[in-house]
Design a protein around this motif. Structure first.
Motif, short mmCIF file in Angstrom:
data_model
loop_
_atom_site.label_atom_id
_atom_site.label_comp_id
_atom_site.label_asym_id
_atom_site.label_seq_id
_atom_site.Cartn_x
_atom_site.Cartn_y
_atom_site.Cartn_z
N VAL A 88 25.34 -42.13 -31.62
CA VAL A 88 24.76 -43.17 -30.36
C VAL A 88 23.63 -44.09 -30.87
CG1 VAL A 88 24.22 -43.32 -28.02
CG2 VAL A 88 25.94 -41.69 -28.89
N ALA A 89 22.66 -43.36 -31.25
CA ALA A 89 21.19 -44.18 -31.58
C ALA A 89 21.60 -45.05 -32.71
CB ALA A 89 20.33 -43.33 -32.01
N LEU A 90 22.25 -44.65 -33.79
CA LEU A 90 22.30 -45.60 -34.96
C LEU A 90 23.35 -46.85 -34.43
CD1 LEU A 90 23.24 -43.18 -37.84
CD2 LEU A 90 21.21 -44.85 -37.53
N ALA A 91 24.59 -46.58 -33.63
CA ALA A 91 25.36 -47.70 -33.15
C ALA A 91 24.58 -48.69 -32.20
CB ALA A 91 26.35 -47.07 -32.33
N PHE A 92 23.66 -48.08 -31.73
CA PHE A 92 22.72 -49.02 -30.72
C PHE A 92 21.82 -49.86 -31.76
CE2 PHE A 92 18.55 -50.02 -28.89
CZ PHE A 92 19.00 -50.65 -27.80
N ILE A 93 21.42 -49.20 -32.77
CA ILE A 93 20.40 -50.04 -33.66
C ILE A 93 21.08 -51.17 -34.46
CG2 ILE A 93 19.14 -49.73 -35.93
CD1 ILE A 93 18.28 -47.16 -34.80
N VAL A 94 22.25 -50.66 -35.01
CA VAL A 94 23.27 -51.72 -35.68
C VAL A 94 23.58 -52.86 -34.67
CG1 VAL A 94 25.49 -52.01 -36.81
CG2 VAL A 94 23.98 -49.99 -37.02
N MET A 95 24.11 -52.55 -33.53
CA MET A 95 24.48 -53.81 -32.66
C MET A 95 23.35 -54.46 -32.20
SD MET A 95 27.54 -51.74 -30.13
CE MET A 95 26.58 -50.58 -29.35
N VAL A 96 21.96 -54.12 -32.11
CA VAL A 96 21.17 -54.92 -31.85
C VAL A 96 20.74 -55.70 -33.09
CG1 VAL A 96 18.38 -54.86 -31.42
CG2 VAL A 96 20.12 -53.25 -29.90
N ALA A 97 21.04 -55.17 -34.38
CA ALA A 97 20.65 -55.80 -35.54
C ALA A 97 21.40 -57.02 -35.78
CB ALA A 97 20.55 -54.95 -36.76
N VAL A 98 22.83 -56.79 -35.27
CA VAL A 98 23.49 -58.10 -35.64
C VAL A 98 23.61 -59.12 -34.40
CG1 VAL A 98 25.00 -56.63 -36.88
CG2 VAL A 98 25.47 -56.72 -34.45
N GLY A 99 22.69 -58.79 -33.57
CA GLY A 99 22.58 -59.90 -32.26
C GLY A 99 23.39 -59.39 -31.00
N ALA A 152 14.79 -38.27 -32.95
CA ALA A 152 13.96 -39.16 -33.70
C ALA A 152 14.15 -40.63 -33.75
CB ALA A 152 13.81 -38.77 -35.27
N LEU A 153 15.56 -40.79 -33.80
CA LEU A 153 16.17 -42.21 -33.68
C LEU A 153 16.00 -42.87 -32.33
CD1 LEU A 153 19.51 -42.12 -35.69
CD2 LEU A 153 17.41 -43.17 -36.23
N LEU A 154 16.07 -42.09 -31.21
CA LEU A 154 15.85 -42.34 -29.83
C LEU A 154 14.29 -42.97 -29.85
CD1 LEU A 154 17.67 -39.93 -27.49
CD2 LEU A 154 18.19 -42.50 -28.10
N THR A 155 13.53 -42.08 -30.61
CA THR A 155 12.07 -42.51 -30.52
C THR A 155 11.81 -43.80 -31.07
OG1 THR A 155 11.29 -40.12 -30.40
CG2 THR A 155 9.78 -41.59 -31.22
N VAL A 156 12.45 -44.06 -32.30
CA VAL A 156 12.33 -45.31 -33.00
C VAL A 156 12.80 -46.50 -31.92
CG1 VAL A 156 13.26 -46.77 -35.07
CG2 VAL A 156 12.52 -44.22 -35.18
N ILE A 157 13.90 -46.09 -31.12
CA ILE A 157 14.60 -47.07 -30.41
C ILE A 157 13.62 -47.76 -29.39
CG2 ILE A 157 16.46 -47.54 -28.81
CD1 ILE A 157 18.35 -46.07 -30.32
N GLN A 158 12.88 -46.77 -28.84
CA GLN A 158 11.85 -46.88 -27.82
C GLN A 158 10.67 -48.13 -28.28
OE1 GLN A 158 12.30 -46.11 -24.75
NE2 GLN A 158 14.13 -45.22 -25.26
N MET A 204 11.41 -50.57 -30.50
CA MET A 204 12.03 -51.77 -30.49
C MET A 204 11.94 -52.73 -29.32
SD MET A 204 15.45 -50.33 -32.11
CE MET A 204 16.54 -51.90 -32.15
N SER A 205 11.97 -54.02 -29.69
CA SER A 205 11.75 -54.89 -28.38
C SER A 205 12.84 -54.82 -27.39
CB SER A 205 11.81 -56.26 -29.14
OG SER A 205 13.03 -56.54 -29.61
N SER A 206 14.01 -54.54 -27.90
CA SER A 206 15.04 -54.37 -26.81
C SER A 206 15.27 -52.94 -26.30
CB SER A 206 16.41 -55.02 -27.03
OG SER A 206 16.60 -54.51 -28.60
N GLY A 207 14.45 -52.12 -26.96
CA GLY A 207 15.00 -50.60 -26.90
C GLY A 207 14.46 -50.03 -25.53
N ARG A 208 13.56 -50.83 -24.80
CA ARG A 208 13.14 -50.15 -23.35
C ARG A 208 14.47 -50.49 -22.52
NH1 ARG A 208 7.61 -49.68 -24.22
NH2 ARG A 208 6.95 -50.79 -25.80
N GLN A 209 15.19 -51.15 -22.65
CA GLN A 209 16.42 -51.43 -21.67
C GLN A 209 17.62 -50.82 -22.17
OE1 GLN A 209 14.63 -54.25 -23.21
NE2 GLN A 209 13.25 -54.10 -21.38
#
Length: 409
Positions: free
Chosen positions: A60-71, A123-129, A131-136
């Motif tokens: 779940v966390a990696l999918a979020f990161i990838v989708m944010v990375a591609v815009g 750990a990935l959830l902590t990284v997401i927090q 990120m600029s869009s991670g708070r949402q």
């Protein structure tokens, strides 16, 4: 009363379109979870389903990161579910590889995969927090589940996937049942045991993935295990076990989602699990097959029959009765009066009991009746275990023995 009216409205699908869709989606999820969980339960793979659920978090966390990375926005549910499915499948394959290629037992492999994947996900959830869009992101809802703010498309995705899982359970029920009970026999009939095992775990994976949004990855294993465990109290047949487990899961999902719509601050997943647990407790207590009350009633009935039987034999043999409980039982059944003297009905019953005991003693001396004698529990009437011809033969032998005893020497 307002909350009761709101609950009735939610249960009758009158609390709004979104609430009705969520309730139906949760019901379908529960049906799929109960049906798939029946095979997980019968195959004794509950811990594997727990590993699958915890292994979804890094996906779940990696999918979020990838989708944010591609815009993208990162919260597109199909993408998050796809990531969780890939992560859970990877964890499942690792568990299987460790079990097959090393000397470690399955529970050790499950413990390793569960802890590592879940720790990596946190750990990935902590990284997401950071990120600029991670708070949402709101990814924390995948831990305990939440339907607040669920979009209609998300509900349709969950309901559709749950329906597919339910159909797969119906289609693959026969080979999975054979493997769950006797893998050796299943292999001899041409069933690929490894493929059937993978099908069972794949169904558990599907239910886990689609249940993340509603129940959450920590509690989804409960929706897989509690319904079949509760259903086991009601039946000994696999077909009915699957049906009852699916019904319990469906009711838990539907009622839990309705309660969540009424009590908006309560998380959906825990409520669904609590409803499932309430159904489990009801099964534990009230099932006529294995329920606590039914077992206690059968035990009481057995003890009652023992006291009646022993008391009647004592009356017939004119032996004193010292046991107070036996005396109470005989009084309650009308066999003796309060002063301990046998009634007419009691004397007749005592004569029948003594005659029945003499019949069984004669039956023990007849080799042809050994199978029936072995089934005798000391209480069952002889008419329930022997045929009329066999009883007539016993009576004729008893009469002949009585004639020989009474004949002058």
């Amino acid at each position: 009363m307002s909350e009761l009216h709101a609950l009735l409205a939610a249960l009758t699908l009158q609390a709004g379109y979104n609430a009705a869709l969520v309730a139906l989606g949760a019901a379908i999820l529960g049906i799929a979870g109960g049906g798939a969980g029946a095979f997980v339960f019968l195959r004794k793979r509950a811990l594997v389903s727990d590993a699958i659920s915890h292994a979804t978090l890094p996906g779940v966390a990696l999918a979020f990161i990838v989708m944010v990375a591609v815009g993208g926005v990162g919260k597109w549910l199909p993408g998050l579910l796809a990531g969780s499915a890939l992560s859970a499948a990877l964890g499942l394959l690792i568990v299987e590889w460790i079990t097959r290629r090393t000397r470690l037992l399955e529970d050790a492999a499950i413990g390793a995969v569960l802890s590592v994947f879940f720790g990596f996900g946190i750990a990935l959830l902590t990284v997401i927090q950071t990120m600029s869009s991670g708070r949402q992101a709101g990814l924390g809802t995948f831990l305990l589940g939440s339907t607040a703010g669920m979009l209609i498309g998300e509900a349709w995705t969950i309901a559709g996937a749950g329906a597919i899982a339910a159909m797969l359970v119906f289609t693959l029920r026969r080979p999975m049942t054979l493997v769950a009970f006797d893998p050796g026999f299943a292999a001899s009939t041409g069933v690929n045991v490894r493929h059937a095992d993978l099908a069972i775990l794949a169904l558990a994976l599907i239910v886990t993935v689609i249940g993340l949004k509603i129940v959450g990855l920590i509690l989804i294993v409960a929706l897989l295990i509690i319904p079949p465990v509760a259903a086991r109290f009601w039946t000994d047949r696999v077909g009915w076990l699957i049906v009852i487990a699916a019904g319990i899961g469906g009711v838990a999902g539907y009622v839990g989602a309705a309660l969540s719509a009424v009590f908006e601050r309560m998380p959906t997943g825990p409520i669904i699990v609590l409803v499932a647990f309430a159904l489990f407790v009801a099964s534990l207590l009230f099932s006529p097959l294995r329920g606590v009350l039914a077992i206690a009633l059968r035990q009481w009935q057995f003890q009652h029959r023992v006291h009646v039987r022993q008391g009647l034999l004592a009356l017939a043999r004119r032996e004193p009765i010292y046991d107070r409980l036996t005396l109470r039982v005989l009084r309650r059944t009308g066999c003796i009066r309060r002063d301990g003297v046998a009634t007419l009905a009691g004397r007749a019953a005592a004569v029948r009991a003594l005659h029945d005991e003499a019949r069984w003693q004669q039956a023990r001396r007849m080799a042809a009746l050994n199978p029936a004698v072995e089934r005798y529990d000391g209480l069952t009437a002889i008419e329930e275990l022997l045929t009329a011809d066999q009883i007539a033969d016993i009576d004729s032998r008893l009469a002949a023995n009585a004639t020989l005893v009474g004949a002058p020497g």
